[in-house]
Design a protein around this motif. Structure first.
Motif, PDB file in Angstrom:
ATOM      1  N   TYR A 187       0.826  -1.210   0.000  1.00  0.00           N
ATOM      2  CA  TYR A 187       0.000   0.000   0.000  1.00  0.00           C
ATOM      3  C   TYR A 187       0.859   1.258   0.000  1.00  0.00           C
ATOM      4  CZ  TYR A 187      -2.854   3.708   2.146  1.00  0.00           C
ATOM      5  OH  TYR A 187      -3.461   4.894   2.439  1.00  0.00           O
ATOM      6  N   ASP A 247       9.128  -6.373  -7.126  1.00  0.00           N
ATOM      7  CA  ASP A 247      10.239  -6.135  -8.050  1.00  0.00           C
ATOM      8  C   ASP A 247      10.402  -7.278  -9.052  1.00  0.00           C
ATOM      9  OD1 ASP A 247      10.715  -3.768  -6.809  1.00  0.00           O
ATOM     10  OD2 ASP A 247      12.475  -4.450  -5.675  1.00  0.00           O
ATOM     11  N   ARG A 254      -2.871  10.862   4.311  1.00  0.00           N
ATOM     12  CA  ARG A 254      -2.233  10.983   3.007  1.00  0.00           C
ATOM     13  C   ARG A 254      -0.764  11.422   3.084  1.00  0.00           C
ATOM     14  NH1 ARG A 254      -5.545   8.082   2.187  1.00  0.00           N
ATOM     15  NH2 ARG A 254      -7.185   8.044   0.626  1.00  0.00           N
ATOM     16  N   GLN A 302      11.185   4.666   2.923  1.00  0.00           N
ATOM     17  CA  GLN A 302      10.092   5.356   3.604  1.00  0.00           C
ATOM     18  C   GLN A 302       9.055   4.367   4.128  1.00  0.00           C
ATOM     19  OE1 GLN A 302       9.042   8.005   0.343  1.00  0.00           O
ATOM     20  NE2 GLN A 302       9.842   9.775   1.460  1.00  0.00           N
ATOM     21  N   THR A 325       4.045   1.652  -0.932  1.00  0.00           N
ATOM     22  CA  THR A 325       4.918   1.833  -2.102  1.00  0.00           C
ATOM     23  C   THR A 325       4.144   2.006  -3.401  1.00  0.00           C
ATOM     24  OG1 THR A 325       5.134  -0.586  -2.266  1.00  0.00           O
ATOM     25  CG2 THR A 325       6.860   0.594  -1.075  1.00  0.00           C
ATOM     26  N   GLN A 326       2.943   1.407  -3.490  1.00  0.00           N
ATOM     27  CA  GLN A 326       2.196   1.474  -4.740  1.00  0.00           C
ATOM     28  C   GLN A 326       1.093   2.534  -4.712  1.00  0.00           C
ATOM     29  OE1 GLN A 326       0.910  -2.348  -6.184  1.00  0.00           O
ATOM     30  NE2 GLN A 326       2.948  -3.256  -6.045  1.00  0.00           N
ATOM     31  N   ALA A 327       0.310   2.573  -3.648  1.00  0.00           N
ATOM     32  CA  ALA A 327      -0.791   3.531  -3.579  1.00  0.00           C
ATOM     33  C   ALA A 327      -0.321   4.915  -3.135  1.00  0.00           C
ATOM     34  CB  ALA A 327      -1.877   3.017  -2.641  1.00  0.00           C
ATOM     35  N   ARG A 328       0.643   4.969  -2.237  1.00  0.00           N
ATOM     36  CA  ARG A 328       1.118   6.257  -1.704  1.00  0.00           C
ATOM     37  C   ARG A 328       2.442   6.691  -2.343  1.00  0.00           C
ATOM     38  NH1 ARG A 328      -3.270   6.437  -0.086  1.00  0.00           N
ATOM     39  NH2 ARG A 328      -3.111   7.972  -1.765  1.00  0.00           N
ATOM     40  N   ASP A 329       3.033   5.850  -3.174  1.00  0.00           N
ATOM     41  CA  ASP A 329       4.273   6.166  -3.897  1.00  0.00           C
ATOM     42  C   ASP A 329       5.448   6.481  -2.974  1.00  0.00           C
ATOM     43  OD1 ASP A 329       3.127   5.838  -6.438  1.00  0.00           O
ATOM     44  OD2 ASP A 329       2.296   7.860  -6.385  1.00  0.00           O
ATOM     45  N   PHE A 330       5.513   5.835  -1.823  1.00  0.00           N
ATOM     46  CA  PHE A 330       6.663   5.978  -0.936  1.00  0.00           C
ATOM     47  C   PHE A 330       7.780   5.063  -1.412  1.00  0.00           C
ATOM     48  CE2 PHE A 330       3.651   6.987   2.851  1.00  0.00           C
ATOM     49  CZ  PHE A 330       3.433   8.259   2.334  1.00  0.00           C
ATOM     50  N   SER A 331       9.009   5.415  -1.089  1.00  0.00           N
ATOM     51  CA  SER A 331      10.140   4.546  -1.413  1.00  0.00           C
ATOM     52  C   SER A 331      10.182   3.372  -0.442  1.00  0.00           C
ATOM     53  CB  SER A 331      11.445   5.335  -1.326  1.00  0.00           C
ATOM     54  OG  SER A 331      11.714   5.700   0.022  1.00  0.00           O
TER      55      SER A 331
END
Length: 446
Positions: A42, A252, A103, A53, A44-50
């Motif tokens: 969630y 990955d 968010r 993070q 890394t994909q929905a919130r675009d965190f590394s």
């Protein structure tokens, strides 16, 4: 057919009614345990965190859990098991919804911190209540049955969460909050307080010595117990990679969240199919040898992840380390029960749970850093090395643990109940001197 009925009766018969209410609450809670399973995906994909993070956020969940287990263990002994459980579950349900709507990174981080605190505050009270109501002779199968319920719910949740994630990640948080509230309702309606107040004689040391000057001082001086907690910490650092770095590694490799859900569900399916047979398999065997074997098997399973590149290969690694988890859980549970003085049951449970929370804070951060700066293969091979080292330490420290457990299970003064809507069955003095451990609680109770 008669043999199957006899096995079922021997496995489930004779346990107190309160245990089965707790068991039911565990099952319902785990059926909705969506969030932690998919939190890394969630973020890394929905919130675009590394990955770093995401590891930080999951690590803050662990930091909150460390605070929660410490406070929860103290409250379980002073305030009571039941009010501690109710407060923790209601707080966890509230924060679950708050995290779903958060968010910015800082709000997600704070939400994870508070959610971990409330969710893990329930763990010591739940474990102490299990031992309050289950006689010592029945605890091995009671712990196994509860662990079986945890993984039955986990297996179903992993598959359902993968499907729910396709519909929208917010649904994961909503369902998790609802099942947490359902568990709180069961405790509120059907489970009474089980804490027992020590009599004048019971506040003395487990072997009849002078009264204890302070709980934390007592625990800090218990080197045998703390040594076992440290070994559990290293095992947890390896084990918790399955909810932080494993989903990222599978992503990955080009695998979808639904595929990760199906692969990780194999963990629960195998435990559901075989966990109830484990107590009979390991009964009478050296617990140190069993724990050492479990560490080696788990290390091999996670180490092989370095070479996995397809769903079937990832599934094979999950099946291998699950075998180690199945051996580890009941031995861990009974050993911690015997290493804990009765009057400090909640606090000892909290300190042991603290090892999981420290690992929950460190494992994702450490895993993310190692993976980004050293490489995916180094991360998983390092897990194998830690497993081997932990196995050696179990073999070396085992005799001292067994001597300590033998001392604490000598008869002590009886205890009298404070209040109990549903009083536990009479316990022997030997049973009253033991305390529980959570079965591998890799999966945090919400």
């Amino acid at each position: 057919m008669r043999t199957v009925r006899g096995w079922f009766r021997d496995t489930t018969g004779g346990l107190p009614r309160t245990f089965w209410y707790l068991w039911t609450g565990t099952l319902i809670n785990r059926l909705g345990s969506f969030v932690l399973i998919f939190l890394a995906i969630y973020l890394t994909q929905a919130r675009d965190f590394s990955a770093a993070q995401a590891g930080l956020v999951i690590g803050l969940w662990g930091v909150g859990g460390a605070v929660g287990t410490t406070v929860g263990g103290t409250l379980a002994d002073r305030w009571g098991r039941r009010p501690t459980l109710l407060t923790a579950h209601l707080g966890a349900a509230t924060m679950m919804l708050a995290l779903g709507f958060a968010r910015p990174l800082w709000t997600v981080a704070v939400g994870a911190l508070l959610l971990g605190m409330f969710a893990e505050a329930a763990r010591p009270a739940f474990g102490a209540m299990m031992v309050d109501v289950v006689p010592e002779r029945d605890r091995l199968r009671a712990f196994s049955l509860n662990y079986w319920a945890i993984n039955l719910g986990f297996a179903c949740a992993a598959v359902l969460a993968g499907l729910a994630a396709e519909a929208g990640y917010l649904l994961l948080f909503v369902v998790d909050a609802v099942t947490t509230l359902a568990t709180a309702l069961i405790i509120f309606v059907r489970v009474g307080e089980t804490r027992r107040a020590p009599t004048t004689g019971a506040v003395k040391g487990a072997t009849g010595g002078p009264p204890r000057a302070g709980a934390l001082r007592t625990i800090a001086a218990d080197r045998v117990f703390l040594g076992f907690v440290v070994l559990n910490l290293f095992g947890a650092l390896v084990f918790l990679q399955h909810i932080s770095m494993l989903p990222i590694a599978m992503g990955d490799a080009g695998l979808s969240p639904a595929t990760y859900g199906s692969v990780i569900a194999l963990n629960g399916v195998l435990i559901v199919a075989g966990q109830l047979f484990v107590p009979r398999l390991i009964r009478g065997r050296s617990r140190s040898h069993v724990l050492a074997l479990a560490s080696v098997v788990m290390g091999i399973g996670f180490g092989l992840t370095a070479f996995a590149d397809a769903a079937w290969f990832f599934g094979l690694t999950v099946l291998i380390w699950t075998l180690g988890e199945m051996l580890n859980s009941p031995s861990n549970a009974t050993l911690i029960a015997e290493l804990s003085p009765a009057e400090l049951r909640g606090r000892y449970q909290g300190v042991f749970s603290l090892s999981w929370q420290v690992a929950g804070a460190v494992a994702p951060v450490l895993g993310g850093v190692v993976r980004e700066h050293v490489g995916n293969g180094t991360l998983w091979l390092g897990c194998a090395a830690i497993g081997a080292a932990t196995a050696v330490a179990h073999l070396l420290s085992g005799p001292a643990r067994e001597r300590r457990a033998s001392q604490l299970t000598r008869p002590t003064a009886p205890t009298v109940p404070v209040t109990a809507v549903q009083p536990p069955p009479p316990q022997s003095a030997e049973a009253a001197a033991t305390a529980p451990a959570e079965p591998v609680p890799a999966r945090t109770p919400a």
